[in-house]
Design an enzyme around this catalytic site. Structure first.
Site, PDB file in Angstrom:
ATOM      1  N   HIS A  35      40.792  39.960  37.515  1.00  0.00           N
ATOM      2  CA  HIS A  35      40.110  39.146  36.669  1.00  0.00           C
ATOM      3  C   HIS A  35      40.467  39.512  35.282  1.00  0.00           C
ATOM      4  O   HIS A  35      39.909  39.858  34.428  1.00  0.00           O
ATOM      5  CB  HIS A  35      38.447  39.593  36.768  1.00  0.00           C
ATOM      6  N   TYR A  65      32.248  25.020  34.490  1.00  0.00           N
ATOM      7  CA  TYR A  65      31.006  25.065  33.495  1.00  0.00           C
ATOM      8  C   TYR A  65      30.621  23.729  32.673  1.00  0.00           C
ATOM      9  O   TYR A  65      29.697  23.702  32.136  1.00  0.00           O
ATOM     10  CB  TYR A  65      31.428  26.069  32.459  1.00  0.00           C
ATOM     11  N   GLU A  97      40.750  32.419  38.298  1.00  0.00           N
ATOM     12  CA  GLU A  97      41.061  31.296  37.270  1.00  0.00           C
ATOM     13  C   GLU A  97      42.429  31.722  36.618  1.00  0.00           C
ATOM     14  O   GLU A  97      42.671  32.062  35.454  1.00  0.00           O
ATOM     15  CB  GLU A  97      40.121  31.533  35.906  1.00  0.00           C
ATOM     16  N   ASN A 118      35.078  27.558  40.102  1.00  0.00           N
ATOM     17  CA  ASN A 118      34.376  27.569  38.686  1.00  0.00           C
ATOM     18  C   ASN A 118      34.108  26.579  38.076  1.00  0.00           C
ATOM     19  O   ASN A 118      35.052  25.748  37.590  1.00  0.00           O
ATOM     20  CB  ASN A 118      34.749  28.869  38.112  1.00  0.00           C
ATOM     21  N   GLU A 160      31.448  30.470  40.044  1.00  0.00           N
ATOM     22  CA  GLU A 160      30.703  30.507  38.679  1.00  0.00           C
ATOM     23  C   GLU A 160      30.105  29.157  38.361  1.00  0.00           C
ATOM     24  O   GLU A 160      30.826  28.083  38.812  1.00  0.00           O
ATOM     25  CB  GLU A 160      31.778  30.975  37.722  1.00  0.00           C
ATOM     26  N   ARG A 182      29.743  39.485  43.749  1.00  0.00           N
ATOM     27  CA  ARG A 182      31.113  39.192  43.638  1.00  0.00           C
ATOM     28  C   ARG A 182      31.622  40.269  42.307  1.00  0.00           C
ATOM     29  O   ARG A 182      30.908  40.126  41.237  1.00  0.00           O
ATOM     30  CB  ARG A 182      31.491  37.894  43.373  1.00  0.00           C
TER      31      ARG A 182
END
Length: 350
Positions: free
Chosen positions: A121, A294, A166, A292, A348, A77
């Site tokens: 991005h 985290y 995002e 995504n 991610e 990606r």
């Protein structure tokens, strides 16, 4: 761990973004992005680091792709740099910039690696920021034009497309909290930026499908579960409010065609400029949703009832984020169970 541990069709991949790896920020006709300007502003980025060289992927991409192949990964990606393709944000096409992504896609396919192209991005052309940036509707219109240009060049070989990575970070970190480029601090700007980023997403979906009818198209949303610090009603209310801004504000319009009512009421004085038909455009059916994740947030109610983050504890990442493995499952299950989401990719995680 072997490939047989996972079902057929499961993809193992890696992800990058243009500004974080490409370098060559002043080569072959690329114009300035908001992150170039942000990095050049004293005090904004630690040690004054910039993306001028980064990993030099612009020149070293063939060797890097060989490493991806050596790792045995199925997918790669990457994002396209908008200012490399349309230096003025719209209109004039920089053929040298498109040629780079042509070469990159061909190299990936020759290595047997599936390209996932991410159109945005965070590297908005600075010229568009000077015209108002994401808080103005014309930026969403320019994004749709940019999507059409890239799809026209790469759509014959690329099957998997991502519009935005995002949009929470694009809008709230960039325009609301000033942490990311362009470093503005305005709730009204953040809300308008989020709406126009999502609107641009919807228009880009249309453009991509027009140029590549067989393509799979999606968007990548970042989601951290928000947990109350205690079982008190006040902390629970604070957690729901925080979840509304960071998660539901993006999940709901994309997957349900509506903004969460409680968040609209909370920010009534700074409501985004929603026009008739916008939410239908934003909620265009998707082939997949990128996730995504985290970590998580733990919040308590402050004196005014607003959410206050509880400092993370236990094992932390180098970013200072709590290592919280269950968060990924929480997000995937939530999207599946509450939103009946399209197929999910973990785009991610950490």
């Amino acid at each position: 761990m072997t490939a047989t541990s996972f079902p057929p069709g499961f993809l193992w991949g890696t992800a990058t973004s243009a500004f974080q790896i490409e370098g060559a920020t002043r080569e072959d006709g690329r114009s300035e992005s908001i992150w170039d300007r942000f990095c050049a502003t004293p005090g904004k980025v630690r040690a004054g680091d910039t993306g001028a060289l980064a990993c030099d992927f612009y020149h070293r991409y063939a060797g890097d792709i060989a490493l991806v192949r050596e790792l045995g990964l199925d997918a790669f990606r990457f994002s396209v740099a908008w200012p490399r393709v349309l230096p003025d944000g719209r209109g004039r096409v920089n053929e040298a910039g498109l040629d780079f992504y042509d070469r990159l896609v061909d190299e990936l396919l020759a290595a047997g690696i599936r390209p996932f192209v991410n159109l945005y991005h965070w590297d908005l052309p600075q010229v568009l920021e000077d015209e108002g940036g994401w808080p103005v509707r014309s930026t969403a219109e320019a994004f749709a034009e940019y999507a059409a240009v890239v799809a026209a060049r790469l759509g014959d070989r690329v099957h998997d497309w991502i519009t935005h990575n995002e949009p929470f970070c694009t809008s709230w970190l960039g325009y609301g909290l000033g942490i990311h480029a362009p470093g503005r601090r305005s709730v009204a700007d953040a809300l308008a930026a989020s709406h126009h980023a999502l609107l641009g997403h919807g228009w880009a979906v249309e453009a991509l499908r027009a140029s590549a009818p067989d393509a799979d198209v999606g968007i990548v949303l970042d989601s951290w579960p928000v947990h109350p610090a205690s079982e008190s009603p006040e902390d629970a209310a604070a957690a729901r409010a925080a979840d509304g801004v960071s998660n539901r504000w993006f999940f709901d319009p994309v997957l349900r065609g509506s903004y969460p009512v409680d968040v609209l009421e909370r920010f009534a004085d700074a409501a985004p400029p929603i026009r008739p038909g916008d939410l239908e455009t934003i909620s265009a059916p998707l082939d997949f949703l990128g996730v995504n994740n985290y970590s998580r947030r733990v919040v308590r109610a402050g004196e005014d009832g607003a959410a206050v983050d509880v400092p993370p504890s236990g094992e932390l990442t180098d970013m200072g984020w709590e290592v919280y493995p269950p968060g990924l499952a929480e997000v995937l299950l939530r999207l599946h169970e509450e939103y009946d989401s399209p197929p999910l990719y973990v785009t991610e995680n950490g």
